[in-house]
Design a protein around this motif. Structure first.
Motif, mmCIF file in Angstrom:
data_model
loop_
_atom_site.group_PDB
_atom_site.id
_atom_site.type_symbol
_atom_site.label_atom_id
_atom_site.label_comp_id
_atom_site.label_asym_id
_atom_site.label_seq_id
_atom_site.Cartn_x
_atom_site.Cartn_y
_atom_site.Cartn_z
ATOM 1 N N ILE A 188 -6.907 5.254 4.216
ATOM 2 C CA ILE A 188 -7.089 5.079 2.843
ATOM 3 C C ILE A 188 -7.123 3.426 2.705
ATOM 4 O O ILE A 188 -5.955 2.960 3.062
ATOM 5 C CB ILE A 188 -6.170 6.016 2.015
ATOM 6 N N ASN A 190 -5.624 1.285 0.194
ATOM 7 C CA ASN A 190 -4.909 1.287 -0.904
ATOM 8 C C ASN A 190 -4.225 -0.097 -1.662
ATOM 9 O O ASN A 190 -4.395 -0.990 -1.008
ATOM 10 C CB ASN A 190 -3.484 2.093 -0.512
ATOM 11 N N LEU A 192 -2.035 -2.123 -4.558
ATOM 12 C CA LEU A 192 -0.579 -1.971 -5.180
ATOM 13 C C LEU A 192 -0.486 -2.479 -6.447
ATOM 14 O O LEU A 192 -0.996 -3.699 -6.703
ATOM 15 C CB LEU A 192 0.574 -2.753 -3.939
ATOM 16 N N HIS A 197 4.087 0.081 -6.330
ATOM 17 C CA HIS A 197 3.683 1.411 -6.342
ATOM 18 C C HIS A 197 2.140 1.371 -5.867
ATOM 19 O O HIS A 197 1.366 0.274 -6.239
ATOM 20 C CB HIS A 197 3.603 2.079 -7.688
ATOM 21 N N ILE A 198 1.509 2.506 -5.375
ATOM 22 C CA ILE A 198 0.026 2.565 -5.296
ATOM 23 C C ILE A 198 -0.616 2.813 -6.686
ATOM 24 O O ILE A 198 -0.683 3.772 -7.122
ATOM 25 C CB ILE A 198 -0.100 3.592 -3.922
ATOM 26 N N GLU A 200 -4.057 2.550 -6.752
ATOM 27 C CA GLU A 200 -5.275 3.107 -6.833
ATOM 28 C C GLU A 200 -5.468 3.460 -5.191
ATOM 29 O O GLU A 200 -4.858 2.301 -4.300
ATOM 30 C CB GLU A 200 -6.477 2.709 -7.396
ATOM 31 N N GLY A 201 -6.209 4.384 -4.812
ATOM 32 C CA GLY A 201 -6.629 4.589 -3.276
ATOM 33 C C GLY A 201 -8.038 4.763 -3.173
ATOM 34 O O GLY A 201 -8.385 5.638 -3.896
ATOM 35 N N TYR A 202 -8.788 4.219 -2.246
ATOM 36 C CA TYR A 202 -10.217 4.486 -2.189
ATOM 37 C C TYR A 202 -10.412 5.160 -0.600
ATOM 38 O O TYR A 202 -10.003 4.761 0.406
ATOM 39 C CB TYR A 202 -11.069 3.321 -1.866
ATOM 40 N N HIS A 218 -3.028 -5.146 -0.706
ATOM 41 C CA HIS A 218 -3.507 -3.871 -0.270
ATOM 42 C C HIS A 218 -3.270 -3.552 1.176
ATOM 43 O O HIS A 218 -2.856 -4.394 1.862
ATOM 44 C CB HIS A 218 -5.200 -4.054 -0.476
ATOM 45 N N SER A 221 -3.870 2.738 5.516
ATOM 46 C CA SER A 221 -2.815 3.749 5.557
ATOM 47 C C SER A 221 -3.148 4.177 7.072
ATOM 48 O O SER A 221 -4.371 4.281 7.665
ATOM 49 C CB SER A 221 -2.716 5.013 4.942
#
Length: 241
Positions: A188, A190, A192, A197-198, A200-202, A218, A221
């Motif tokens: 993913i 991601n 920050l 904190h994350i 948003e994740g694409y 970014h 993962s």
């Protein structure tokens, strides 16, 4: 020689709307960027590629391991390399993924017969670069470099930004070209927020283009051992002269 001279964006894009989101978030996820025909052609080209380099870092040193070098490594040497990468990943910035460079400075692909050569031309076409200037609000975007990238099980990219003064990077892009990716497989992209904190994740959706400002932290993962396919994409930077 490659018979196809250009690829095309689909007609279903609202660039002024995208630009407002990008101005606010400094990133944008754009589904169905290419026509269905061209997206399938790109996927076939990527999935059929047999020549990949594995790119890893050990501290500040970057190793670019060609297929030839990887074959020459003994089982013991491969194990030592794996342990070194995992130890470093536990405490510092680390990456491990596969790539194949297509264009360093927006020039045509050095192999005109390469199945992805038309995509390099597409990236540097007036229509695409014009859309990217509108999206980002940066009229100084002059060209796009490009590389094919592949993330398989155990590969990843730690938190970083893409600022690189001498190369005049303005925005990064990722064109995802993997069918039916499952979120549980990892891989993913991601982003920050200021608190770490994350935000948003694409998920790497097929035929989706992600564009983001080079200053945005970014990471990609870790791809799980049970992932059923590699995460394939074409990536690079929109750059100034």
């Amino acid at each position: 020689m490659a018979t196809k001279t250009r690829w095309e964006m689909s007609a279903r894009h609202e660039w002024p709307v995208y630009a407002r989101t990008y101005s606010r978030l400094r990133r944008m996820h754009i589904p169905n960027i290419l026509t269905s025909r061209d997206a399938e052609e790109a996927w076939l080209a990527l999935s059929g590629m047999r020549s990949w380099n594995t790119v890893v870092n050990l501290g500040s040193a970057v190793l670019d391991l060609s297929d030839t070098i990887k074959v020459q490594l003994s089982a013991a040497q491969s194990e030592v390399l794996d342990r070194s990468i995992n130890r470093a990943a536990a405490r510092s910035y680390q990456f491990r993924f596969d790539n194949h460079r297509l264009s360093e400075r927006g020039e045509p692909c050095p192999d005109p017969d390469h199945p992805l050569a038309p995509f390099v031309d597409f990236l540097n076409s007036p229509r695409f670069l014009g859309a990217m200037r509108q999206l980002t609000g940066r009229s100084d975007i002059a060209f796009a470099d490009a590389q094919a990238t592949r993330y398989g099980p155990g590969q990843f990219l730690h938190v970083h930004d893409d600022i690189d003064g001498p190369k005049k990077r303005i925005a990064a892009y990722v064109l995802n070209l993997t069918h039916d990716w499952s979120v549980e497989w990892g891989g993913i992209l991601n982003f920050l927020d200021e608190d770490g904190h994350i935000a948003e994740g694409y998920v790497p959706r097929f035929n989706a283009l992600n564009v983001f400002d080079v200053g945005v932290p970014h990471f990609v993962s870790y791809v799980a051992p049970y992932a059923q396919a590699p995460r394939l994409s074409i990536t690079g930077w929109l750059r100034g002269r």
